[in-house]
Design a protein around this motif. Structure first.
Motif, PDB file in Angstrom:
ATOM      1  N   VAL A  10       0.837  -1.205   0.000  1.00 10.08           N
ATOM      2  CA  VAL A  10       0.000   0.000   0.000  1.00 10.08           C
ATOM      3  C   VAL A  10       0.871   1.254   0.000  1.00 10.08           C
ATOM      4  O   VAL A  10       0.591   2.212  -0.735  1.00 10.08           O
ATOM      5  CB  VAL A  10      -0.970  -0.011   1.204  1.00 10.08           C
ATOM      6  N   VAL A  11       1.932   1.262   0.772  1.00  9.88           N
ATOM      7  CA  VAL A  11       2.822   2.418   0.832  1.00  9.88           C
ATOM      8  C   VAL A  11       3.505   2.642  -0.518  1.00  9.88           C
ATOM      9  O   VAL A  11       3.568   3.774  -1.009  1.00  9.88           O
ATOM     10  CB  VAL A  11       3.867   2.251   1.955  1.00  9.88           C
ATOM     11  N   VAL A  12       3.975   1.567  -1.140  1.00  6.86           N
ATOM     12  CA  VAL A  12       4.648   1.702  -2.443  1.00  6.86           C
ATOM     13  C   VAL A  12       3.669   2.192  -3.511  1.00  6.86           C
ATOM     14  O   VAL A  12       3.993   3.085  -4.300  1.00  6.86           O
ATOM     15  CB  VAL A  12       5.302   0.362  -2.853  1.00  6.86           C
ATOM     16  N   VAL A  13       2.469   1.649  -3.537  1.00  7.40           N
ATOM     17  CA  VAL A  13       1.469   2.070  -4.524  1.00  7.40           C
ATOM     18  C   VAL A  13       1.077   3.529  -4.286  1.00  7.40           C
ATOM     19  O   VAL A  13       0.977   4.318  -5.233  1.00  7.40           O
ATOM     20  CB  VAL A  13       0.239   1.138  -4.498  1.00  7.40           C
ATOM     21  N   ALA A  14       0.868   3.913  -3.043  1.00  7.90           N
ATOM     22  CA  ALA A  14       0.485   5.288  -2.727  1.00  7.90           C
ATOM     23  C   ALA A  14       1.593   6.270  -3.128  1.00  7.90           C
ATOM     24  O   ALA A  14       1.319   7.330  -3.706  1.00  7.90           O
ATOM     25  CB  ALA A  14       0.161   5.426  -1.250  1.00  7.90           C
ATOM     26  N   ALA A  15       2.838   5.922  -2.838  1.00  7.02           N
ATOM     27  CA  ALA A  15       3.953   6.801  -3.208  1.00  7.02           C
ATOM     28  C   ALA A  15       4.076   6.915  -4.724  1.00  7.02           C
ATOM     29  O   ALA A  15       4.317   8.005  -5.255  1.00  7.02           O
ATOM     30  CB  ALA A  15       5.262   6.281  -2.616  1.00  7.02           C
ATOM     31  N   THR A  16       3.874   5.808  -5.416  1.00 10.32           N
ATOM     32  CA  THR A  16       3.946   5.828  -6.877  1.00 10.32           C
ATOM     33  C   THR A  16       2.856   6.714  -7.464  1.00 10.32           C
ATOM     34  O   THR A  16       3.115   7.522  -8.371  1.00 10.32           O
ATOM     35  CB  THR A  16       3.832   4.401  -7.447  1.00 10.32           C
ATOM     36  N   VAL A  17       1.647   6.588  -6.943  1.00 15.75           N
ATOM     37  CA  VAL A  17       0.539   7.413  -7.433  1.00 15.75           C
ATOM     38  C   VAL A  17       0.784   8.886  -7.113  1.00 15.75           C
ATOM     39  O   VAL A  17       0.589   9.754  -7.972  1.00 15.75           O
ATOM     40  CB  VAL A  17      -0.802   6.924  -6.846  1.00 15.75           C
ATOM     41  N   MET A  18       1.239   9.171  -5.915  1.00 15.51           N
ATOM     42  CA  MET A  18       1.446  10.560  -5.506  1.00 15.51           C
ATOM     43  C   MET A  18       2.563  11.217  -6.319  1.00 15.51           C
ATOM     44  O   MET A  18       2.368  12.284  -6.915  1.00 15.51           O
ATOM     45  CB  MET A  18       1.782  10.626  -4.017  1.00 15.51           C
ATOM     46  N   PHE A  19       3.732  10.598  -6.371  1.00 18.01           N
ATOM     47  CA  PHE A  19       4.857  11.195  -7.083  1.00 18.01           C
ATOM     48  C   PHE A  19       4.673  11.113  -8.595  1.00 18.01           C
ATOM     49  O   PHE A  19       5.037  12.037  -9.319  1.00 18.01           O
ATOM     50  CB  PHE A  19       6.173  10.540  -6.667  1.00 18.01           C
ATOM     51  N   GLY A  20       4.107  10.027  -9.080  1.00 15.63           N
ATOM     52  CA  GLY A  20       3.838   9.900 -10.513  1.00 15.63           C
ATOM     53  C   GLY A  20       2.820  10.918 -10.986  1.00 15.63           C
ATOM     54  O   GLY A  20       2.957  11.499 -12.063  1.00 15.63           O
ATOM     55  N   TYR A  24       3.465  13.893 -13.683  1.00 15.26           N
ATOM     56  CA  TYR A  24       2.637  14.058 -14.878  1.00 15.26           C
ATOM     57  C   TYR A  24       2.034  15.462 -14.928  1.00 15.26           C
ATOM     58  O   TYR A  24       1.949  16.051 -16.009  1.00 15.26           O
ATOM     59  CB  TYR A  24       1.537  13.005 -14.941  1.00 15.26           C
ATOM     60  N   MET A  25       1.621  15.985 -13.795  1.00 15.10           N
ATOM     61  CA  MET A  25       1.090  17.349 -13.772  1.00 15.10           C
ATOM     62  C   MET A  25       2.161  18.345 -14.222  1.00 15.10           C
ATOM     63  O   MET A  25       1.864  19.311 -14.923  1.00 15.10           O
ATOM     64  CB  MET A  25       0.594  17.715 -12.368  1.00 15.10           C
ATOM     65  N   TYR A  26       3.399  18.125 -13.829  1.00 13.68           N
ATOM     66  CA  TYR A  26       4.500  18.995 -14.263  1.00 13.68           C
ATOM     67  C   TYR A  26       4.685  18.905 -15.769  1.00 13.68           C
ATOM     68  O   TYR A  26       4.772  19.919 -16.459  1.00 13.68           O
ATOM     69  CB  TYR A  26       5.790  18.588 -13.544  1.00 13.68           C
ATOM     70  N   VAL A  27       4.726  17.693 -16.294  1.00 12.78           N
ATOM     71  CA  VAL A  27       4.984  17.499 -17.720  1.00 12.78           C
ATOM     72  C   VAL A  27       3.820  17.995 -18.572  1.00 12.78           C
ATOM     73  O   VAL A  27       4.021  18.652 -19.594  1.00 12.78           O
ATOM     74  CB  VAL A  27       5.275  16.006 -18.009  1.00 12.78           C
ATOM     75  N   ALA A  28       2.607  17.715 -18.161  1.00 12.53           N
ATOM     76  CA  ALA A  28       1.448  17.970 -19.020  1.00 12.53           C
ATOM     77  C   ALA A  28       0.778  19.325 -18.793  1.00 12.53           C
ATOM     78  O   ALA A  28       0.146  19.843 -19.707  1.00 12.53           O
ATOM     79  CB  ALA A  28       0.416  16.869 -18.834  1.00 12.53           C
TER      80      ALA A  28
END
Length: 79
Positions: A10-20, A24-28
């Motif tokens: 859960v921690v790894v998935v949450a961190a991936t979603v948050m940072f990813g 993406y918001m930065y790039v797009a």
């Protein structure tokens, strides 16, 4: 043991979603290619994602110098 494994997943998935998502918001959608947090996250992205993000930002900001991590060998051209 299963609870610890579930928690870590859960921690790894949450961190991936948050940072990813932030990357993406930065790039797009960023107003500027020089956002410090976005540049840092782009620097940690795997090479194929970083290249995709740099090309997307180059299309969005054609007349500007590339941010750190998206610059070519001369520092003034996009990768």
């Amino acid at each position: 043991m299963q609870k610890v494994l579930k928690f870590l997943i859960v921690v790894v998935v949450a961190a991936t979603v948050m940072f990813g998502g932030r990357w993406y918001m930065y790039v797009a959608q960023a107003e500027s290619p020089y956002d410090e947090v976005g540049i840092a996250l782009n620097g940690y992205a795997p090479a194929p994602l970083r290249a995709w993000g740099c090309h997307k930002m180059q299309a969005r900001f054609p007349g500007q110098l590339p941010p750190y991590g998206c610059a070519g060998a001369d520092g003034r051209s996009w990768m």
